[in-house]
Enzyme design. Structure first.
Site, PDB file in Angstrom:
ATOM      1  N   HIS A   1     -10.542  -4.998  -3.147  1.00 52.16           N
ATOM      2  CA  HIS A   1      -8.897  -5.216  -2.500  1.00 52.16           C
ATOM      3  C   HIS A   1      -9.034  -5.704  -1.085  1.00 52.16           C
ATOM      4  O   HIS A   1     -10.065  -5.268  -0.377  1.00 52.16           O
ATOM      5  CB  HIS A   1      -8.353  -3.873  -2.687  1.00 52.16           C
ATOM      6  CG  HIS A   1      -8.934  -3.041  -2.225  1.00 52.16           C
ATOM      7  ND1 HIS A   1      -9.869  -2.035  -3.019  1.00 52.16           N
ATOM      8  CD2 HIS A   1      -8.500  -2.217  -1.034  1.00 52.16           C
ATOM      9  CE1 HIS A   1      -9.973  -0.937  -2.130  1.00 52.16           C
ATOM     10  NE2 HIS A   1      -9.354  -1.034  -1.038  1.00 52.16           N
TER      11      HIS A   1
ATOM     12  N   ASP B   1       0.855  -1.192  -0.122  1.00 51.56           N
ATOM     13  CA  ASP B   1      -0.107   0.098   0.015  1.00 51.56           C
ATOM     14  C   ASP B   1       0.781   1.158   0.086  1.00 51.56           C
ATOM     15  O   ASP B   1       1.964   1.366   0.819  1.00 51.56           O
ATOM     16  CB  ASP B   1      -0.860   0.145   1.093  1.00 51.56           C
ATOM     17  CG  ASP B   1      -1.983   1.033   1.058  1.00 51.56           C
ATOM     18  OD1 ASP B   1      -3.223   0.343   1.111  1.00 51.56           O
ATOM     19  OD2 ASP B   1      -1.898   2.114   0.980  1.00 51.56           O
ATOM     20  N   ILE B   2       0.426   2.022  -0.761  1.00 49.93           N
ATOM     21  CA  ILE B   2       1.286   3.232  -1.018  1.00 49.93           C
ATOM     22  C   ILE B   2       1.258   4.296   0.345  1.00 49.93           C
ATOM     23  O   ILE B   2       2.173   4.999   0.556  1.00 49.93           O
ATOM     24  CB  ILE B   2       0.796   4.340  -2.231  1.00 49.93           C
ATOM     25  CG1 ILE B   2       1.781   5.014  -2.567  1.00 49.93           C
ATOM     26  CG2 ILE B   2      -0.571   5.194  -1.904  1.00 49.93           C
ATOM     27  CD1 ILE B   2       1.478   5.888  -4.058  1.00 49.93           C
TER      28      ILE B   2
ATOM     29  N   HIS C   1      -6.883  -5.634   2.165  1.00 51.00           N
ATOM     30  CA  HIS C   1      -5.598  -5.134   3.116  1.00 51.00           C
ATOM     31  C   HIS C   1      -5.209  -6.236   3.995  1.00 51.00           C
ATOM     32  O   HIS C   1      -6.021  -6.879   4.773  1.00 51.00           O
ATOM     33  CB  HIS C   1      -6.087  -4.026   3.992  1.00 51.00           C
ATOM     34  CG  HIS C   1      -6.633  -2.956   3.257  1.00 51.00           C
ATOM     35  ND1 HIS C   1      -6.031  -1.726   3.186  1.00 51.00           N
ATOM     36  CD2 HIS C   1      -7.875  -2.565   2.686  1.00 51.00           C
ATOM     37  CE1 HIS C   1      -6.736  -0.763   2.546  1.00 51.00           C
ATOM     38  NE2 HIS C   1      -7.939  -1.371   2.029  1.00 51.00           N
TER      39      HIS C   1
HETATM   40  P1  5GP Z   1      -9.696   1.501   0.723  1.00 50.81           P
HETATM   41  O1  5GP Z   1      -9.899   2.785   1.630  1.00 50.81           O
HETATM   42  O2  5GP Z   1     -10.442   1.839  -0.745  1.00 50.81           O
HETATM   43  O3  5GP Z   1     -10.091   0.256   1.370  1.00 50.81           O
HETATM   44  O4  5GP Z   1      -8.206   1.340   0.409  1.00 50.81           O
HETATM   45  C1  5GP Z   1      -7.652   1.828  -0.831  1.00 50.81           C
HETATM   46  C2  5GP Z   1      -6.134   1.731  -0.568  1.00 50.81           C
HETATM   47  O5  5GP Z   1      -5.537   1.810  -1.671  1.00 50.81           O
HETATM   48  C3  5GP Z   1      -5.359   2.790   0.476  1.00 50.81           C
HETATM   49  O6  5GP Z   1      -5.013   2.322   1.677  1.00 50.81           O
HETATM   50  C4  5GP Z   1      -4.576   3.613  -0.498  1.00 50.81           C
HETATM   51  O7  5GP Z   1      -3.274   4.114   0.325  1.00 50.81           O
HETATM   52  C5  5GP Z   1      -4.018   2.585  -1.460  1.00 50.81           C
HETATM   53  N1  5GP Z   1      -3.947   3.216  -2.661  1.00 50.81           N
HETATM   54  C6  5GP Z   1      -4.553   4.286  -3.346  1.00 50.81           C
HETATM   55  N2  5GP Z   1      -3.896   4.515  -4.587  1.00 50.81           N
HETATM   56  C7  5GP Z   1      -2.510   3.667  -4.489  1.00 50.81           C
HETATM   57  C8  5GP Z   1      -1.869   3.629  -5.446  1.00 50.81           C
HETATM   58  O8  5GP Z   1      -1.494   4.225  -6.695  1.00 50.81           O
HETATM   59  N3  5GP Z   1      -0.766   2.696  -5.222  1.00 50.81           N
HETATM   60  C9  5GP Z   1      -0.477   1.860  -4.083  1.00 50.81           C
HETATM   61  N4  5GP Z   1       0.344   1.023  -4.105  1.00 50.81           N
HETATM   62  N5  5GP Z   1      -1.950   2.049  -3.112  1.00 50.81           N
HETATM   63  C10 5GP Z   1      -2.788   2.985  -3.450  1.00 50.81           C
END
Ligand code: 5GP
Ligand code: ZN
Length: 114
Positions: free
Chosen positions: A100, A30-31, A102
């Protein structure tokens, strides 16, 4: 999906630190890590969220969980424990519209989550 950031990562149009890859699945860091281990595991197939998972996708979802288990073992965090999170929709806190999971580890998790 043309504008999907995780499809672009799966297609290597956007770089990522890849941890594991096969024909169906990609795992990458994760970034914006919120734990010392924070890996995202995605299907290469675009599925928007948990609501969009269909019967035909169930083997793929099962495969993803197998990969999460294997990655946790390879990272050496299987014994100490870890957390798997799927955020779905607005109230679930989902910010990227490509399903996705985590994989979070190496710090003490709390319950309930915020
Ligand atoms: P959500 O909040 O949708 O469950 O998680 C999305 C996750 O994707 C976040 O933890 C965010 O940091 C990660 N993320 C968003 N854009 C990117 C990206 O371009 N590259 C990577 N490696 N992670 C990303
Ligand atoms: Zn996508």
């Amino acid at each position: 999906m043309a504008d999907c950031i995780f499809c672009k990562i799966a297609n290597k149009e956007i770089p990522a630190q890849v941890i594991y890859e096969d024909e169906q699945v990609l795992a990458f860091n994760d970034i914006n890590a919120v734990a010392p281990t924070h890996i995202l595991v995605i299907p290469k197939k675009h599925i928007s969220d948990m609501n969009s998972v269909e019967e035909i996708d169930l083997p793929l979802i099962g495969h993803i969980f197998k990969i999460i288990k294997n990655v946790a073992k390879e990272k050496g965090i299987d014994k100490e424990g870890y957390r798997i999170v799927n955020n779905c929709g607005e109230l679930g806190g989902q910010t990227v519209g490509h399903i996705h999971f985590h994989l979070l580890g190496q710090r003490q998790m709390k319950w309930p989550p915020g």
